[in-house]
Motif scaffolding. Structure first.
Motif, PDB file in Angstrom:
ATOM      1  N   LEU A 130      11.104  18.257 -30.893  1.00 27.75           N
ATOM      2  CA  LEU A 130      11.582  16.960 -30.409  1.00 27.75           C
ATOM      3  C   LEU A 130      11.292  16.770 -28.930  1.00 27.75           C
ATOM      4  N   LYS A 131      11.585  17.801 -28.137  1.00 28.14           N
ATOM      5  CA  LYS A 131      11.376  17.690 -26.690  1.00 28.14           C
ATOM      6  C   LYS A 131       9.898  17.594 -26.347  1.00 28.14           C
ATOM      7  N   THR A 132       9.071  18.342 -27.073  1.00 27.17           N
ATOM      8  CA  THR A 132       7.629  18.290 -26.829  1.00 27.17           C
ATOM      9  C   THR A 132       7.092  16.892 -27.095  1.00 27.17           C
ATOM     10  N   GLU A 133       7.555  16.277 -28.171  1.00 30.51           N
ATOM     11  CA  GLU A 133       7.135  14.912 -28.486  1.00 30.51           C
ATOM     12  C   GLU A 133       7.615  13.934 -27.406  1.00 30.51           C
ATOM     13  N   GLY A 134       8.832  14.126 -26.920  1.00 33.09           N
ATOM     14  CA  GLY A 134       9.347  13.250 -25.872  1.00 33.09           C
ATOM     15  C   GLY A 134       8.551  13.365 -24.589  1.00 33.09           C
ATOM     16  N   PHE A 135       8.238  14.583 -24.185  1.00 34.28           N
ATOM     17  CA  PHE A 135       7.478  14.787 -22.947  1.00 34.28           C
ATOM     18  C   PHE A 135       6.024  14.343 -23.088  1.00 34.28           C
ATOM     19  N   ALA A 136       5.549  14.156 -24.318  1.00 35.64           N
ATOM     20  CA  ALA A 136       4.179  13.691 -24.538  1.00 35.64           C
ATOM     21  C   ALA A 136       4.057  12.173 -24.424  1.00 35.64           C
ATOM     22  N   SER A 137       5.145  11.465 -24.178  1.00 33.07           N
ATOM     23  CA  SER A 137       5.110  10.009 -24.051  1.00 33.07           C
ATOM     24  C   SER A 137       4.173   9.604 -22.906  1.00 33.07           C
ATOM     25  N   ARG A 138       3.372   8.566 -23.144  1.00 31.76           N
ATOM     26  CA  ARG A 138       2.388   8.115 -22.157  1.00 31.76           C
ATOM     27  C   ARG A 138       2.340   6.593 -22.131  1.00 31.76           C
ATOM     28  N   THR A 139       3.226   5.945 -21.407  1.00 31.51           N
ATOM     29  CA  THR A 139       3.118   4.504 -21.236  1.00 31.51           C
ATOM     30  C   THR A 139       2.160   4.215 -20.082  1.00 31.51           C
ATOM     31  N   ALA A 140       1.623   3.008 -20.075  1.00 35.02           N
ATOM     32  CA  ALA A 140       0.655   2.617 -19.044  1.00 35.02           C
ATOM     33  C   ALA A 140       1.333   2.025 -17.816  1.00 35.02           C
ATOM     34  N   ALA A 141       2.638   2.152 -17.707  1.00 36.53           N
ATOM     35  CA  ALA A 141       3.384   1.535 -16.611  1.00 36.53           C
ATOM     36  C   ALA A 141       3.160   2.280 -15.293  1.00 36.53           C
ATOM     37  N   ASP A 142       3.643   1.693 -14.207  1.00 37.63           N
ATOM     38  CA  ASP A 142       3.584   2.334 -12.894  1.00 37.63           C
ATOM     39  C   ASP A 142       4.918   2.158 -12.157  1.00 37.63           C
ATOM     40  N   HIS A 143       6.013   2.424 -12.883  1.00 40.38           N
ATOM     41  CA  HIS A 143       7.352   2.224 -12.315  1.00 40.38           C
ATOM     42  C   HIS A 143       7.670   3.200 -11.186  1.00 40.38           C
ATOM     43  N   PHE A 144       6.853   4.205 -10.997  1.00 41.33           N
ATOM     44  CA  PHE A 144       7.057   5.202  -9.939  1.00 41.33           C
ATOM     45  C   PHE A 144       6.661   4.685  -8.562  1.00 41.33           C
ATOM     46  N   ARG A 145       5.941   3.590  -8.493  1.00 41.78           N
ATOM     47  CA  ARG A 145       5.277   3.217  -7.242  1.00 41.78           C
ATOM     48  C   ARG A 145       6.246   2.827  -6.133  1.00 41.78           C
ATOM     49  N   ASP A 146       7.467   2.409  -6.473  1.00 39.78           N
ATOM     50  CA  ASP A 146       8.440   2.003  -5.458  1.00 39.78           C
ATOM     51  C   ASP A 146       9.460   3.090  -5.151  1.00 39.78           C
ATOM     52  N   GLY A 147       9.204   4.317  -5.595  1.00 41.23           N
ATOM     53  CA  GLY A 147      10.141   5.400  -5.327  1.00 41.23           C
ATOM     54  C   GLY A 147      11.344   5.374  -6.252  1.00 41.23           C
ATOM     55  N   PHE A 148      12.189   6.395  -6.117  1.00 42.87           N
ATOM     56  CA  PHE A 148      13.341   6.573  -6.992  1.00 42.87           C
ATOM     57  C   PHE A 148      14.643   6.482  -6.196  1.00 42.87           C
ATOM     58  N   ASP A 149      15.737   6.242  -6.913  1.00 43.93           N
ATOM     59  CA  ASP A 149      17.096   6.413  -6.395  1.00 43.93           C
ATOM     60  C   ASP A 149      17.670   7.697  -6.993  1.00 43.93           C
TER      61      ASP A 149
END
Length: 275
Positions: A130-149
């Motif tokens: 289950l965890k391996t499948e979850g970590f294999a997720s690959r969306t085309a988004a770029d939500h990382f670009r503005d940093g994290f809280d």
């Protein structure tokens, strides 16, 4: 106004209009934390292929953003190259070494350190899938670009990222998370937008676990939760509640273990937090 002067003015206006737009997309721009456990946030041509040390690992978003992660044991230098059509650009980054302490945790149930029961071992194997499948997720988004809280409004760091673990006196693998102590039931908040890649309420080691895909293989994990407020496949926004702090799984007190992976590399999520 003469026809020649009118043509010059029209041409100048067209250049001014086109210039800023074309200047928005650089050949290759890199910012971030160039250290073991760190990352690079890149900007380049839309959908360009991204190579790390000669290996094609990712592709930039439609807006040209991409992320690259540096593992805890990353080498002293890393080459990042982007390719689009017949264009290419590359940079070599110097990666600073990390300083990782040793932490000891005693009093854990033996089944959470060195399990031997066949039924439990089978459960652990199913959960690994289950965890391996979850970590294999690959969306085309770029939500990382503005940093994290930070995922908790108030917390105390009880174990830093990358520490060498000794569990019940037995050396274990490094701790690829940050332990944030907080009262039971404290809301766990999405540090940036993303898609829920996994939401499991009762895993043996992790307890209540949520995996959040921020795009291009950058996944954050939230362990030991007492309650989950999201489901797999759900899109969440920055600040949305993912669940509640607990002490489920392998834990000796209420806290959130916050982790991050980029593909097969373990990263320090705190290094993406906006200052």
């Amino acid at each position: 106004m003469s026809p020649r002067r009118r043509d010059l003015l029209v041409g100048s206006a067209a250049l001014l209009a086109a210039g800023p737009a074309s200047a928005r997309i650089p050949d290759l721009e890199l910012t971030g934390r160039f250290v073991q456990g760190g990352h690079a946030i890149g900007r380049t041509w839309p959908n360009a292929l991204v190579f790390v040390d000669g290996e094609a690992l990712s592709a930039a978003s439609d807006a040209g953003w991409f992320v690259v992660g540096f593992d805890r044991d990353a080498p002293a230098s890393v080459e990042i190259e982007v390719r689009s059509d017949r264009r290419s650009a590359r940079r070599t980054l110097a990666i600073a070494g990390g300083s990782f302490r040793t932490t000891r945790i005693d009093g854990l149930p033996p089944s959470t350190v060195e399990p031997t029961d066949p039924a439990l071992l089978e459960r652990i194997r199913r959960e690994v899938v289950l965890k391996t499948e979850g970590f294999a997720s690959r969306t085309a988004a770029d939500h990382f670009r503005d940093g994290f809280d930070w995922p908790l409004a108030s917390y105390r760091i009880t174990s830093p990222w990358g520490a060498q673990r000794v569990l019940n006196g037995t050396p274990a693998r490094p701790h690829y998370g940050i332990d944030l102590a907080a009262p039971q039931g404290t809301p766990v908040l999405a540090p940036a937008a993303g898609r829920v890649a996994l939401a499991e309420p009762d895993l043996h080691f992790e307890g209540g676990l949520v995996l959040l895909d921020h795009g291009q293989g950058l996944i954050t994990a939230y362990l030991h939760q007492s309650r989950l407020d999201v489901r797999a496949g759900q899109e969440v926004v920055r600040g949305q509640a993912l669940g509640r702090v607990g002490m489920s799984g392998r834990a000796t007190g209420p806290h959130l273990c916050w982790r991050m992976k980029w593909r097969d590399r373990n990263l320090d999520p705190s290094l993406l937090v906006k200052s």
